[in-house]
Motif scaffolding. Sequence first.
Motif, mmCIF file in Angstrom:
data_model
loop_
_atom_site.group_PDB
_atom_site.id
_atom_site.type_symbol
_atom_site.label_atom_id
_atom_site.label_comp_id
_atom_site.label_asym_id
_atom_site.label_seq_id
_atom_site.Cartn_x
_atom_site.Cartn_y
_atom_site.Cartn_z
ATOM 1 N N UNK A 93 -11.765 2.677 -1.398
ATOM 2 C CA UNK A 93 -11.213 2.005 -0.223
ATOM 3 C C UNK A 93 -10.172 2.899 0.456
ATOM 4 N N UNK A 94 -9.272 3.471 -0.341
ATOM 5 C CA UNK A 94 -8.240 4.341 0.218
ATOM 6 C C UNK A 94 -8.866 5.550 0.925
ATOM 7 N N UNK A 95 -9.901 6.123 0.324
ATOM 8 C CA UNK A 95 -10.533 7.296 0.925
ATOM 9 C C UNK A 95 -11.191 6.952 2.253
ATOM 10 N N UNK A 96 -11.866 5.787 2.334
ATOM 11 C CA UNK A 96 -12.491 5.394 3.595
ATOM 12 C C UNK A 96 -11.454 5.132 4.672
ATOM 13 N N UNK A 97 -10.326 4.504 4.303
ATOM 14 C CA UNK A 97 -9.280 4.227 5.282
ATOM 15 C C UNK A 97 -8.662 5.522 5.791
ATOM 16 N N UNK A 98 -8.410 6.459 4.878
ATOM 17 C CA UNK A 98 -7.719 7.691 5.254
ATOM 18 C C UNK A 98 -8.628 8.686 5.963
ATOM 19 N N UNK A 99 -9.930 8.718 5.583
ATOM 20 C CA UNK A 99 -10.787 9.799 6.054
ATOM 21 C C UNK A 99 -11.985 9.346 6.867
ATOM 22 N N UNK A 103 -1.888 -0.547 -8.836
ATOM 23 C CA UNK A 103 -2.546 -0.728 -7.550
ATOM 24 C C UNK A 103 -2.204 -2.077 -6.936
ATOM 25 N N UNK A 104 -2.303 -2.173 -5.615
ATOM 26 C CA UNK A 104 -2.116 -3.438 -4.924
ATOM 27 C C UNK A 104 -3.354 -4.309 -5.085
ATOM 28 N N UNK A 105 -3.145 -5.610 -5.206
ATOM 29 C CA UNK A 105 -4.245 -6.537 -5.399
ATOM 30 C C UNK A 105 -5.235 -6.471 -4.240
ATOM 31 N N UNK A 106 -4.750 -6.182 -3.044
ATOM 32 C CA UNK A 106 -5.641 -6.111 -1.886
ATOM 33 C C UNK A 106 -6.671 -5.003 -2.060
ATOM 34 N N UNK A 107 -6.244 -3.820 -2.530
ATOM 35 C CA UNK A 107 -7.178 -2.711 -2.724
ATOM 36 C C UNK A 107 -8.141 -2.982 -3.875
ATOM 37 N N UNK A 108 -7.654 -3.650 -4.925
ATOM 38 C CA UNK A 108 -8.454 -3.837 -6.135
ATOM 39 C C UNK A 108 -9.436 -4.994 -6.014
ATOM 40 N N UNK A 123 -10.629 -1.044 -12.071
ATOM 41 C CA UNK A 123 -11.748 -0.167 -11.754
ATOM 42 C C UNK A 123 -11.225 0.941 -10.843
ATOM 43 N N UNK A 124 -11.989 1.992 -10.666
ATOM 44 C CA UNK A 124 -11.547 3.063 -9.765
ATOM 45 C C UNK A 124 -12.024 2.831 -8.334
ATOM 46 N N UNK A 125 -12.615 1.656 -8.068
ATOM 47 C CA UNK A 125 -13.072 1.335 -6.717
ATOM 48 C C UNK A 125 -11.966 1.363 -5.663
ATOM 49 N N UNK A 126 -10.697 0.993 -5.982
ATOM 50 C CA UNK A 126 -9.659 1.096 -4.948
ATOM 51 C C UNK A 126 -9.518 2.499 -4.362
#
Length: 372
Positions: free
Chosen positions: A196-202, A152-157, A190-193
């Motif tokens: 973040x991806x889901x909120x950005x995409x959806x 994962x990218x550090x920004x997402x994590x 963690x699975x928190x990224x």
Amino acid sequence: MSETPPAPADDSAPSALDGPAITAAVDAALAAIAAAATTAELKTVRIEHTGDASVISTANRGIKDLPKESKAEAGKILGQAKGRVFQAITARQEELAAAEEEAALGSETVDVTLPVARRPRGARHPLTTLADRISDFFVGMGWEIAEGPEVEAEWFNFDALNADPDHPSRSLQDTLYVAPEGSGMLLRTQTSPVQIRAMIERGAPLYIACPGTVYRADEMDATHSPVFHQVEGLAIDRGLTMAHLVGTLDAFAQHFFGPQVVTRLRPNHFPFTEPSAEMDFRCFRCEARLGLDHAPDPDCRVCGGTGWIEMGGCGMVHPNVLRAAGVDPEEHQGFAFGLGIERILMLLSGVPDMHDIVEGDVRFSQHYGTEI
């Protein structure tokens, strides 16, 4: 949304700078290791002398409370102590395993004329089965299952989750970064990224559960592993409150641990939620299970004599996290939580040692049978 923090150090435990006490603990561990006559006895010794309740582990947790100028010396003392113990355990394990194998070969006979099962009965690993059961629970509530990359990218994590640039979780002691240095890539902690991806995409509203593998720079011991599994939940909608969070986690606890389970919230702090809390449920093994008016068993290994078992971290999603994912916190609110799947399995099935889960012995999975 993060792994449950370790229990506070015992005030009666020796300081990490107490060289004689640490040496005595190492000597006791080495004597017990040498006295172990079987691999089963050695496993018991390993839990006693390297587990969370051991002198060395308790002293190690106390490093964080030492003055800054003393931490390096304490780390050196504890590092050498742990190194001696783990080397002795490894060497003794090899000796005992070889001796037991030789004894088995000498005592066992095989009748090659007997019929055999050409296709032995198999079984899914209980972690996989439990993860599927957890996913089924959330799907049954109308939620969706979301997945994301493990590299994962550090920004997402970190950054999108409101973690400060100097937050301790970013250090090499906790996080496994991907070469080359400065790449900004890591093995997700963690699975928190995924959230973040889901909120950005959806966008919102959004109700998702995110099971998956995560990675930490942890040593393998009875309750920790550098590779483990989490399930995190995220709900974003208008008008959500802590009451919805409590109701969701209560339903989860009752589904897996029985309708009699009693839960509570303890205030805590996480950078990605505000307010934040730890959710506990009443111990289901000792007298505490009978209600709040019953004292727990002080010797209970499940709750440690407190009467409560940590379930996981939770809270209302921080407005900064919503903004980072493109969600307006004035219009939508949300709650999130994170649970360790290995911990749930250990509590549900009474597994005493993380090594049993990860060592790959097929007999461990066969004990659970086959679930469809």
